[in-house]
Enzyme design. Structure first.
Site, short mmCIF file in Angstrom:
data_model
loop_
_atom_site.label_atom_id
_atom_site.label_comp_id
_atom_site.label_asym_id
_atom_site.label_seq_id
_atom_site.Cartn_x
_atom_site.Cartn_y
_atom_site.Cartn_z
N CYS B 89 0.86 -1.19 0.00
CA CYS B 89 0.00 0.00 0.00
C CYS B 89 0.89 1.23 0.00
O CYS B 89 1.36 1.68 1.05
CB CYS B 89 -0.90 -0.01 1.24
SG CYS B 89 -2.01 1.41 1.31
N LEU B 90 1.10 1.74 -1.16
CA LEU B 90 2.00 2.89 -1.29
C LEU B 90 1.45 3.80 -2.38
O LEU B 90 1.15 3.34 -3.50
CB LEU B 90 3.41 2.42 -1.63
CG LEU B 90 4.50 3.47 -1.66
CD1 LEU B 90 4.62 4.16 -0.31
CD2 LEU B 90 5.82 2.86 -2.07
#
Lengths: 371, 195
Positions: B89-90
């Protein structure tokens, strides 16, 4: 014709406007300058006059019926040329012969708006011509050169009289032009003693006066000069003169009108601005944009000349046109700042100063419109 | 179509300073540059220190105008990385991707994510809960996972092959599996088991 010319000359003197007194000083000054080189140029003028003398005769014939003070004056001058062709030698003393002659000279110039111009050119012969004509009116002496010039001038006036009522406006313009040119002539005297140049110049001015008056009474004097080249009579001489005429005043010219813009400054301004931009570009780049990359950071291909000046975003992120187009098709955001590319060219131009920059932006905008 | 010219140059650039950054990107196969394997070292002063984390990289057709698909091939215990799938999750791998970013900068960002977890925006809720409620347990778990999964690659290729062959897989398929997953013996084991 000769007989007519003499009485007309007297009439012209009488009809000269009182306004012209202000111009007398100018005329006198120019006259002095002209005298210095009269002798040297006389012979050249003689040859030129022969050609123009014919024209002047025809014109005189036409004008015979035209009324009006200035017209009469012109007639005198015209008539003189013919006479003068015969009288070759003329000395400065003759011109200035007496106070009245000088006065007439000034009057004649004033009455003829063209005369100041010629006098201005003056170092050149045109000035002499008019002087000679005026003086001749009083003393009966005339110069050949004046005849040639007068012929031209008479042609102008005759045509104007016949078909155009705007003579006065035209004359005023030419007076202005004459004033402006006076400085030039003086300078040219100093720098270029070549009589041919001067004579050519005067011819051109005459021709210009003709053309200008014929075409438009309100023509700018310089436009008239521009027309000189088109005059077949001027021939090769005109070309030289045209080049010289464009030089106009030099910044250090003492007689240069103060009202004129400083050409040196004007020329220096773009140059300096270029330098300024040249210096400023790198500075701008180093401060805000960093050095221009040699390769597109997106596709890693080399940036060509077009790409290297392509600055689509205020953040200074540069990329090639292909990648830019691709981004506009999809994301629409600048890779450097992630802000959407602006699409309004007006807004961009308003936010940016610097012509080159706006041009680049305009191009990018056109791309956007395409995409 | 993937811009393979750019990918090639990216690989050269990235691997040129491998000694400095410790980040390496290699293609999983010479034929397909769209599938890569990235390697990042675990950042120091974190539970991930000492580990070498493999990241599976798949380049979409729109790369570099679309973000590369990255997920951890090595199991990681991290609030923002799925402990099951390795999904990351970036933001820069999603909506904040920029064509100006490269595989190396993206991997650097992932490395930074390891040292700066964001439990408020978790990818793995269980790990995020643990991170917020019991940080010490989180650290020890993360450390254990690192030692268990991220340090295996320190073994030589032959040792991995030997280890897997001892598990009963044929040597040829073991070598193929290791090669396809970039040398991670755990991934190779999964692949061998799935076949």
């Amino acid at each position: 014709m000769i007989s007519d010319s003499i009485p007309s000359a007297s009439v012209a003197m009488a009809a000269s406007n009182p306004k012209d007194f202000a111009k007398k000083k100018r005329a006198n000054r120019s006259a002095k300058l002209k005298q210095c080189k009269l002798d040297a140029r006389r012979e050249q003028w003689l040859s030129q006059v022969k050609n123009k003398g014919v024209c002047s005769k025809e014109e005189v014939n036409r004008e015979g019926s035209t009324p009006g003070g200035p017209m009469l004056h012109l007639k005198n001058e015209r008539g003189r040329p013919i006479e003068k062709l015969e009288i070759q030698p003329r000395s400065e003393e003759e011109i200035y012969g007496d106070g009245s002659s000088t006065h007439h000279y000034s009057d004649s110039e004033s009455s003829l708006s063209n005369s100041p111009t010629s006098s201005v050119l003056g170092s050149n012969d045109s000035g002499l011509n008019f002087t000679g004509s005026s003086s001749s009116s009083s003393s009966g002496q005339s110069s050949i050169s004046s005849s040639s010039i007068n012929g031209c001038c008479s042609g102008n006036t005759s045509e104007e009289d016949e078909g155009d009522a705007g003579d006065d406006g035209c004359l005023d313009d030419w007076e202005v032009m004459a004033d402006a040119l006076a400085a030039t002539d003086n300078k040219q005297k100093q720098h270029s003693p070549n009589s041919e140049f001067c004579s050519s110049l005067s011819e051109k001015h005459e021709n210009a006066a003709e053309l200008g008056s014929q075409l438009d009474a309100t023509n700018q004097p310089f436009s008239g000069i521009g027309l000189l080249n088109a005059n077949p009579e001027s021939g090769g001489m005109t070309k030289q003169g045209g080049a010289l005429n464009r030089c106009a005043w030099r910044p250090d010219d003492a007689y240069r009108p103060q009202s004129l813009p400083n050409l040196s400054k004007q020329y220096s301004f773009p140059l300096s601005s270029e330098k300024h931009f040249g210096q400023r570009g790198p500075v701008w780049g180093s401060k805000n944009l960093g050095p221009i990359p040699t390769t597109c950071p997106i596709c890693f291909e080399d940036l060509d000349d077009t790409d290297s000046v392509f600055l689509p975003c205020l953040c200074g992120f540069r990329l090639c046109l292909f990648c830019h187009k691709r981004i506009l098709e999809e994301d629409g955001r600048c890779p450097g700042c992630r802000k959407p590319y602006e699409f309004d060219p007006v807004e961009r131009e308003a936010t940016l100063d610097g012509g080159s920059l706006t041009i680049k932006l305009a191009r990018s905008c056109s791309m956007m419109e395409r995409s | 179509m993937v811009d393979f010219a750019r990918v090639q140059k990216e690989l050269q650039e990235c691997n040129r300073d491998f000694e400095v950054s410790g980040i390496k990107v290699i293609p999983t196969s010479e034929a397909n540059l769209a599938h890569l394997l990235g390697t990042i070292p675990g950042p120091s002063a974190t539970p991930y220190e000492g580990g070498t984390f493999n990241i599976d990289i798949t380049l979409p057709h729109g790369y570099p105008f679309e973000p590369p698909k990255m997920q951890f091939a090595t199991k990681v215990w991290h609030p923002n990385i799925s402990s099951q799938s390795g999904a990351i999750c970036l933001d820069i791998l999603k909506d904040q991707w920029s064509p100006a970013l490269t595989l190396k900068t993206a991997l650097l960002s992932v490395q930074a994510l390891l040292s700066a977890p964001q439990p408020d925006d978790p990818q793995d809720a269980v790990v995020a809960q643990q991170y917020l409620r019991d940080y010490q347990t989180f650290v020890s778990t993360a450390r254990y996972w690192t030692e268990s999964f991220a340090m295996v690659s320190s073994l030589g290729v032959e040792e991995k092959v030997q280890k897997l062959v001892e598990m009963g897989f044929p040597e040829a398929s073991v070598r193929n599996a290791l090669e396809s997953v970039g040398g991670d013996e755990n991934l190779a084991l999964e692949k061998l088991c799935s076949c």
